[in-house]
Design an enzyme around this catalytic site. Structure first.
Site, PDB file in Angstrom:
ATOM      1  N   CYS A 136      26.076  33.232  11.640  1.00 36.76           N
ATOM      2  CA  CYS A 136      26.855  34.015  12.600  1.00 36.76           C
ATOM      3  C   CYS A 136      27.718  35.033  11.857  1.00 36.76           C
ATOM      4  CB  CYS A 136      27.718  33.108  13.467  1.00 36.76           C
ATOM      5  SG  CYS A 136      29.083  32.315  12.590  1.00 36.76           S
ATOM      6  N   ASP A 139      43.026  28.957  10.737  1.00 37.17           N
ATOM      7  CA  ASP A 139      41.913  28.205  11.310  1.00 37.17           C
ATOM      8  C   ASP A 139      42.051  26.685  11.190  1.00 37.17           C
ATOM      9  OD1 ASP A 139      39.450  27.911  12.610  1.00 37.17           O
ATOM     10  OD2 ASP A 139      38.348  27.918  10.746  1.00 37.17           O
ATOM     11  N   CYS A 155      29.375  36.299  29.671  1.00 42.40           N
ATOM     12  CA  CYS A 155      29.317  35.331  28.567  1.00 42.40           C
ATOM     13  C   CYS A 155      29.047  33.918  29.063  1.00 42.40           C
ATOM     14  CB  CYS A 155      30.609  35.374  27.744  1.00 42.40           C
ATOM     15  SG  CYS A 155      32.103  34.946  28.671  1.00 42.40           S
ATOM     16  N   CYS A 178      28.339  23.278  22.542  1.00 39.20           N
ATOM     17  CA  CYS A 178      28.366  24.602  21.925  1.00 39.20           C
ATOM     18  C   CYS A 178      27.417  24.673  20.732  1.00 39.20           C
ATOM     19  CB  CYS A 178      29.797  24.921  21.492  1.00 39.20           C
ATOM     20  SG  CYS A 178      29.976  26.514  20.678  1.00 39.20           S
ATOM     21  N   GLN A 187      26.863  22.775  13.125  1.00 40.37           N
ATOM     22  CA  GLN A 187      27.718  22.227  12.071  1.00 40.37           C
ATOM     23  C   GLN A 187      27.705  20.695  12.029  1.00 40.37           C
ATOM     24  OE1 GLN A 187      31.677  24.332  11.778  1.00 40.37           O
ATOM     25  NE2 GLN A 187      30.863  25.460  13.538  1.00 40.37           N
ATOM     26  N   CYS A 200      27.953  34.628  22.973  1.00 36.33           N
ATOM     27  CA  CYS A 200      29.040  34.967  23.904  1.00 36.33           C
ATOM     28  C   CYS A 200      29.848  36.165  23.428  1.00 36.33           C
ATOM     29  CB  CYS A 200      29.948  33.759  24.146  1.00 36.33           C
ATOM     30  SG  CYS A 200      30.854  33.199  22.695  1.00 36.33           S
ATOM     31  N   ARG A 252      23.370  22.203  -6.296  1.00 36.90           N
ATOM     32  CA  ARG A 252      23.868  23.246  -7.190  1.00 36.90           C
ATOM     33  C   ARG A 252      23.407  24.625  -6.724  1.00 36.90           C
ATOM     34  NH1 ARG A 252      22.943  23.112 -13.649  1.00 36.90           N
ATOM     35  NH2 ARG A 252      24.714  21.669 -13.518  1.00 36.90           N
ATOM     36  N   ARG A 259      30.300  22.640   5.513  1.00 34.56           N
ATOM     37  CA  ARG A 259      29.786  21.306   5.825  1.00 34.56           C
ATOM     38  C   ARG A 259      28.690  20.867   4.864  1.00 34.56           C
ATOM     39  NH1 ARG A 259      31.847  17.623   9.081  1.00 34.56           N
ATOM     40  NH2 ARG A 259      30.091  17.308  10.484  1.00 34.56           N
ATOM     41  N   LYS A 284      25.010  21.430   2.537  1.00 31.61           N
ATOM     42  CA  LYS A 284      23.671  21.970   2.780  1.00 31.61           C
ATOM     43  C   LYS A 284      22.905  21.238   3.881  1.00 31.61           C
ATOM     44  CE  LYS A 284      21.056  19.207  -0.563  1.00 31.61           C
ATOM     45  NZ  LYS A 284      20.068  19.207  -1.649  1.00 31.61           N
TER      46      LYS A 284
END
Length: 381
Positions: free
Chosen positions: A97, A134, A194, A214, A220, A243, A281, A295, A297
């Site tokens: 995103c 955040d 939206c 969502c 995630q 949205c 790595r 989060r 891989k």
């Protein structure tokens, strides 16, 4: 120095250090937000990523003794990628995103806020300050709304007149009394684009989000994605912009004001197949500097598998077979089995049957069955 004088100097200084918008708010309790969060909790709409203590999320005094004012900042990020590579047959690509393009915004905003802190302490050495971005306790959007940065849209994002909703937010609490700005009137009106466009119906109504539905949250998560949402993921590797991209307020909004935020096309829109067998790595070296890596891989790799299934990419079958047979993580093996069933093909059934005979994990066995059922349905049709 009066609060009004400090405010004028902060506005001027913020421009000099590349802050695109700044606003000021009183550090009163966020009473409306508190009730909304209580409702969210009771409805089970929270994602689990939030600060669990609602009082801390709504009472600045609990975060900084003597809190009097909150300074909200916004930095605009790009909405369009220059020289974006094409996703073509045999070389399918995923997408991060827009909020994860360029360098991790947490670092970018923290650096700006640290400069603001230093500026305030130079002018007022006895001041108390605390900043966050955040992951802090306060709601960035609630602060920005009160500080006049923008209004909260029905897509649950802050929408600014200048930059649309393509802005990162951060804030700084202080015990200094600074004249507040006037909150902006909500301007979505009867527009519901939206809400109607949300792939999973996560926008329950204007301004209310069921985080568990969502796509941004689902990408995630680290577990199996619920069946009903898998085909909604598309080729998204991290986050969702639907949205935002459908919002009329974002039309023709594309700002390239910060070099740090410019996307590397090969990172923001990477090839899918190489992701499947990437080492920790290699992942950290390639993606560690973007916010979408926080989060690890595993979710990215699982989403890459879903994206390959979305494209029905037959060139990825060997890669997916390898994941299904040897990956030590049940979520990867199971998702690969489901994806193989989705892609289909004559040789797939035998491989799924063999995997079923060797697999011990109940969840993976369930995914293999789903894959076999999809193949059966394809044969019937």
């Amino acid at each position: 120095m009066t609060g009004a004088q400090l405010k004028e100097e902060l506005i001027a200084y913020s421009k000099s250090i590349g802050i695109d918008k700044i606003g000021f708010a009183a550090a009163d309790v966020f009473q409306q937000l508190k009730q909304r969060l209580i409702d969210q909790q009771e409805l089970g709409y929270q994602s689990g990523f939030e600060e669990p203590d609602i009082d801390k999320r709504t009472n600045p005094e609990l975060l900084l003794s003597g809190a009097s004012s909150i300074i909200s900042i916004a930095l605009a990020y790009p909405s369009k990628m220059k020289d974006a590579p094409k996703s073509v047959k045999g070389e399918r690509r995923g997408i991060f995103c827009r909020a994860s393009w360029g360098r991790d915004y947490h670092h970018v905003l923290r650096e700006k806020l640290q400069l603001l802190e230093a500026f305030i302490l130079e002018k007022c050495p006895d001041a108390a300050v605390k900043s966050m971005v955040d992951t802090g306790e306060l709601s960035d959007r609630a602060v920005a709304e009160r500080a006049g940065i923008g209004w909260t849209g029905k897509n649950c994002a802050i929408i600014t007149p200048e930059f649309g909703s393509y802005v990162y937010l951060g804030e700084l609490i202080t015990d200094l009394a600074i004249p507040p700005d006037t909150p902006m009137e909500e301007q979505c009106g009867s527009c519901n684009i939206c809400v109607d466009a949300c792939p999973t119906g996560a926008l329950v109504q204007g301004g209310q989000l069921d985080s568990n539905k969502c796509v941004a949250y689902l990408t995630q998560s680290k577990d199996f994605i619920p069946d009903q949402y898998r085909t909604k993921i598309g080729n998204r590797l991290y986050g969702c912009d639907t949205c935002q991209t459908v919002c009329p307020e974002n039309k023709k909004k594309d700002f390239h004001l910060h070099p740090d935020m410019e996307p590397d096309p090969e990172i923001a829109k990477p090839l899918l197949r190489p992701l499947l067998n990437m080492s920790n790595r290699d992942f950290k070296e390639k993606f560690g500097h973007v916010s979408g890596s926080w989060r690890g891989k595993k979710p990215i790799q699982r989403n890459a598998i879903l994206a390959l299934a979305h494209f029905k990419d037959e060139t990825a079958v060997e890669d997916l077979l390898h994941v299904m047979k040897v990956d030590p993580r049940p979520v990867m093996r199971g998702t690969a089995a489901w994806a193989l069933g989705k892609i289909g093909g004559e040789m797939i059934e035998n491989h799924l049957i063999m995997a079923k005979e060797q697999e011990k994990d109940e969840n993976v066995l369930s995914e293999i069955e789903k894959g076999l059922q999809m193949l059966k349905n394809e044969q019937i049709s």
